[in-house]
Scaffold this motif. Structure first.
Motif, PDB file in Angstrom:
ATOM      1  N   UNK A 189       0.850  -1.186   0.000  1.00  0.00           N
ATOM      2  CA  UNK A 189       0.000   0.000   0.000  1.00  0.00           C
ATOM      3  C   UNK A 189       0.885   1.234   0.000  1.00  0.00           C
ATOM      4  N   UNK A 190       0.440   2.268  -0.699  1.00  0.00           N
ATOM      5  CA  UNK A 190       1.203   3.501  -0.853  1.00  0.00           C
ATOM      6  C   UNK A 190       0.404   4.688  -0.321  1.00  0.00           C
ATOM      7  N   UNK A 191       1.081   5.759   0.110  1.00  0.00           N
ATOM      8  CA  UNK A 191       0.347   6.951   0.567  1.00  0.00           C
ATOM      9  C   UNK A 191      -0.634   7.478  -0.486  1.00  0.00           C
ATOM     10  N   UNK A 192      -0.309   7.306  -1.767  1.00  0.00           N
ATOM     11  CA  UNK A 192      -1.193   7.760  -2.833  1.00  0.00           C
ATOM     12  C   UNK A 192      -2.486   6.961  -2.955  1.00  0.00           C
ATOM     13  N   UNK A 193      -2.623   5.883  -2.179  1.00  0.00           N
ATOM     14  CA  UNK A 193      -3.834   5.056  -2.188  1.00  0.00           C
ATOM     15  C   UNK A 193      -4.893   5.558  -1.203  1.00  0.00           C
ATOM     16  N   UNK A 194      -4.657   6.705  -0.595  1.00  0.00           N
ATOM     17  CA  UNK A 194      -5.546   7.236   0.440  1.00  0.00           C
ATOM     18  C   UNK A 194      -7.005   7.312  -0.020  1.00  0.00           C
ATOM     19  N   UNK A 195      -7.254   7.874  -1.197  1.00  0.00           N
ATOM     20  CA  UNK A 195      -8.630   8.026  -1.682  1.00  0.00           C
ATOM     21  C   UNK A 195      -9.301   6.674  -1.902  1.00  0.00           C
ATOM     22  N   UNK A 196      -8.539   5.699  -2.344  1.00  0.00           N
ATOM     23  CA  UNK A 196      -9.089   4.348  -2.543  1.00  0.00           C
ATOM     24  C   UNK A 196      -9.532   3.777  -1.204  1.00  0.00           C
ATOM     25  N   UNK A 197      -8.691   3.910  -0.191  1.00  0.00           N
ATOM     26  CA  UNK A 197      -9.025   3.389   1.143  1.00  0.00           C
ATOM     27  C   UNK A 197     -10.283   4.076   1.668  1.00  0.00           C
ATOM     28  N   UNK A 198     -10.345   5.402   1.538  1.00  0.00           N
ATOM     29  CA  UNK A 198     -11.542   6.127   1.988  1.00  0.00           C
ATOM     30  C   UNK A 198     -12.792   5.637   1.264  1.00  0.00           C
ATOM     31  N   UNK A 199     -12.702   5.474  -0.042  1.00  0.00           N
ATOM     32  CA  UNK A 199     -13.847   5.036  -0.835  1.00  0.00           C
ATOM     33  C   UNK A 199     -14.285   3.627  -0.450  1.00  0.00           C
ATOM     34  N   UNK A 241      -5.740   1.437 -10.046  1.00  0.00           N
ATOM     35  CA  UNK A 241      -6.048   1.608  -8.626  1.00  0.00           C
ATOM     36  C   UNK A 241      -6.327   0.275  -7.955  1.00  0.00           C
ATOM     37  N   UNK A 242      -5.984   0.149  -6.670  1.00  0.00           N
ATOM     38  CA  UNK A 242      -6.286  -1.089  -5.942  1.00  0.00           C
ATOM     39  C   UNK A 242      -7.786  -1.373  -5.907  1.00  0.00           C
ATOM     40  N   UNK A 243      -8.126  -2.652  -6.016  1.00  0.00           N
ATOM     41  CA  UNK A 243      -9.516  -3.099  -5.919  1.00  0.00           C
ATOM     42  C   UNK A 243      -9.683  -4.083  -4.759  1.00  0.00           C
ATOM     43  N   UNK A 244      -8.614  -4.295  -4.001  1.00  0.00           N
ATOM     44  CA  UNK A 244      -8.701  -5.230  -2.896  1.00  0.00           C
ATOM     45  C   UNK A 244      -7.478  -5.164  -2.015  1.00  0.00           C
ATOM     46  N   UNK A 245      -7.524  -5.969  -0.980  1.00  0.00           N
ATOM     47  CA  UNK A 245      -6.455  -6.064   0.005  1.00  0.00           C
ATOM     48  C   UNK A 245      -6.328  -7.521   0.417  1.00  0.00           C
ATOM     49  N   UNK A 246      -5.106  -7.994   0.555  1.00  0.00           N
ATOM     50  CA  UNK A 246      -4.852  -9.287   1.186  1.00  0.00           C
ATOM     51  C   UNK A 246      -3.772  -9.053   2.236  1.00  0.00           C
ATOM     52  N   UNK A 247      -3.866  -9.786   3.333  1.00  0.00           N
ATOM     53  CA  UNK A 247      -2.921  -9.566   4.422  1.00  0.00           C
ATOM     54  C   UNK A 247      -2.574 -10.879   5.110  1.00  0.00           C
ATOM     55  N   UNK A 248      -1.346 -10.951   5.562  1.00  0.00           N
ATOM     56  CA  UNK A 248      -0.836 -12.063   6.361  1.00  0.00           C
ATOM     57  C   UNK A 248      -0.424 -11.478   7.696  1.00  0.00           C
ATOM     58  N   UNK A 249      -0.963 -12.025   8.782  1.00  0.00           N
ATOM     59  CA  UNK A 249      -0.646 -11.539  10.120  1.00  0.00           C
ATOM     60  C   UNK A 249       0.012 -12.670  10.898  1.00  0.00           C
ATOM     61  N   UNK A 250       1.252 -12.429  11.332  1.00  0.00           N
ATOM     62  CA  UNK A 250       1.992 -13.391  12.146  1.00  0.00           C
ATOM     63  C   UNK A 250       1.783 -13.034  13.607  1.00  0.00           C
TER      64      UNK A 250
END
Length: 183
Positions: free
Chosen positions: A20-30, A80-89
């Motif tokens: 994720x990048x700082x420029x993705x802010x609007x995508x996250x808000x949306x 633009x990103x259309x999703x998120x995947x995450x791995x949490x240890x």
């Protein structure tokens, strides 16, 4: 970044997983305006300050090695990103970790979530095999049939019903996937 922590990607596909990048802010808000995303989120994003915090948490997690969260970009739909995947240890050297995902409403129903989750899964088992990782868990609230379908399509079998516990007010499902040769 060490070799085993390189950004995973999907070959022969229009999907790209990247940090994720700082420029993705609007995508996250949306995305977090969507009630379905808000209902399944452990970290609510309700305004710009919260979105900045969310993006910072993704970066801090990557730097600490305890959370690897990736923006999912489907180049067939744009840049633009259309999703998120995450791995949490939960702890370095643990034999299990948790995965999670979300997909923006405009990209649902295209098979993006299971494909991105599959790419993250393959990357995680390859990247952390030397650390003893053999099991990945996908957890969601009961009644989230879409997450059950995504889990199944990504090779995560149903493992158990979990009791309700904060932040979730309902029981949950735990799906799991084991590394080849995992216990």
């Amino acid at each position: 970044m060490t070799d085993h922590l390189r950004t995973p990607h999907v070959r022969d596909s229009s999907l790209v997983l990247r940090p994720w990048l700082p420029g993705d802010l609007e995508v996250v808000l949306d995305v977090y305006r969507d009630p379905a995303i808000r209902a399944g989120s452990r970290v609510p994003v309700t305004d710009e300050a919260a979105a900045v915090r969310w993006l910072r948490l993704q970066e801090e997690g990557r730097e600490s090695g305890l959370r690897h969260s990736f923006a999912v970009v489907d180049t067939a739909l744009g840049e633009l990103p259309v999703g998120n995947v995450a791995l949490v240890h939960p702890a370095p050297g643990s034999d299990s970790a948790e995965v999670g995902y979300w997909t923006a409403a405009r990209a649902r129903g295209r098979g993006i979530a299971p494909q991105a989750l599959g790419a993250l899964t393959a990357w995680a088992f390859a990247a952390f095999a030397g650390d003893g990782l053999v099991r990945l868990d996908l957890i969601h609230q009961v009644g989230n049939d879409a997450s059950c379908r995504v889990a199944d399509k990504a090779g995560y079998g149903f493992a158990e019903v979990l009791p309700a516990r904060p932040p979730w007010p309902l029981e949950g499902h735990r799906h799991e996937r084991r590394a080849a040769g995992g216990r």
